[in-house]
Design an enzyme around this catalytic site. Structure first.
Site, short mmCIF file in Angstrom:
data_model
loop_
_atom_site.label_atom_id
_atom_site.label_comp_id
_atom_site.label_asym_id
_atom_site.label_seq_id
_atom_site.Cartn_x
_atom_site.Cartn_y
_atom_site.Cartn_z
N HIS A 26 0.81 -1.22 0.00
CA HIS A 26 0.00 0.00 0.00
C HIS A 26 0.84 1.27 0.00
CE1 HIS A 26 -2.87 -3.07 1.42
NE2 HIS A 26 -3.78 -2.32 0.84
N HIS A 38 -8.39 -8.45 3.34
CA HIS A 38 -7.56 -9.22 2.41
C HIS A 38 -7.61 -10.71 2.73
CE1 HIS A 38 -5.85 -5.15 2.78
NE2 HIS A 38 -5.64 -5.25 1.49
N GLU A 64 -4.15 2.11 -3.24
CA GLU A 64 -4.76 0.79 -3.35
C GLU A 64 -4.52 0.30 -4.76
OE1 GLU A 64 -5.74 -1.04 -1.11
OE2 GLU A 64 -6.65 0.11 0.53
N GLU A 74 -5.36 -3.23 -6.32
CA GLU A 74 -5.97 -4.49 -5.91
C GLU A 74 -6.82 -5.14 -7.00
OE1 GLU A 74 -6.69 -3.60 -1.15
OE2 GLU A 74 -8.35 -3.24 -2.53
#
Length: 216
Positions: A25, A69, A112, A114
């Site tokens: 991050h 997560h 972020e 992801e």
């Protein structure tokens, strides 16, 4: 206490290793696996939570119900069901809807980056939800139209991954769309799509997020 590890993935969501969560991050981030969970009542109202002020990214902003997560041994669903009591103080069952990739910075603090699975669950509106210290500072229920009204005024106060997850609801797996049709129908009108798309653009451009079509 050892640092939490997250799953690094390629653009098709294939695992390629693990990394410390904080390192994933930092400003440019490393593509990793995450989930966002949306809990509704039978009338289609959504539980929103305000991220704790201690959070490194998007502190004090409104999120979906909870997000986290998966661990190496978990699916999206099992990780969400594990985290539910840790974030809200309740247990429950979740279903998988869809997943998307997005990359968005937060000021000069981090980002972020992801592939994020979207999960859904139904709870009774009388369910007592807890604000867990360090995770959630406030909880509220909201309808689709109420959310769009708030987004028209303060889109910057809502986490981008939550907005994308809602925008892509109609792209969910067909059995889940049928199972939750009564709940999700008010979230998939043209008015709601337009409001969500407008709010997403405040956070990141269209080329920085996409539906991941691979089967979970």
């Amino acid at each position: 206490m050892s640092e939490e590890l997250v799953i690094l993935v390629d653009e098709k969501d294939n695992p390629i290793g693990t990394e410390e969560k904080v390192k994933c991050h930092l400003p440019n981030g490393k593509l990793h696996r995450a989930f966002t969970a949306l809990l509704f009542d039978k009338d289609g109202r959504l539980v929103l939570t305000r991220r704790a002020k201690e959070k490194m990214l998007w502190p004090n902003d409104w999120d979906g119900t909870f997000a986290s997560h998966p661990r190496e041994s978990e699916t999206y669903v099992s990780s969400g069901e594990r985290r539910m009591p840790e974030e809200l103080g309740i247990t429950g069952k979740l279903d998988y809807l869809h997943k998307f990739e997005y990359h968005v910075p937060y000021k000069d603090v981090g980002s972020e980056n992801e592939i994020c699975g979207t999960l859904v669950g139904i709870i009774d509106k009388s369910t007592e939800l807890k604000e867990i210290d360090g995770e959630i500072d406030e909880i509220k229920w909201i309808s689709a139209r109420e959310l769009i009204s708030e987004l028209n005024t303060n889109p910057q106060n809502y986490c981008p991954w939550m907005l994308i997850a809602l925008e892509l609801l109609e792209k969910s797996e067909q059995p889940m769309l049928e199972k939750y049709s009564d709940i999700l129908s008010t979230w998939m009108s043209n008015e709601i799509h337009e409001g969500l798309q407008k709010a997403i653009k405040v956070h990141l451009p269209k080329e920085k997020w996409r539906l991941v079509n691979e089967k979970n």
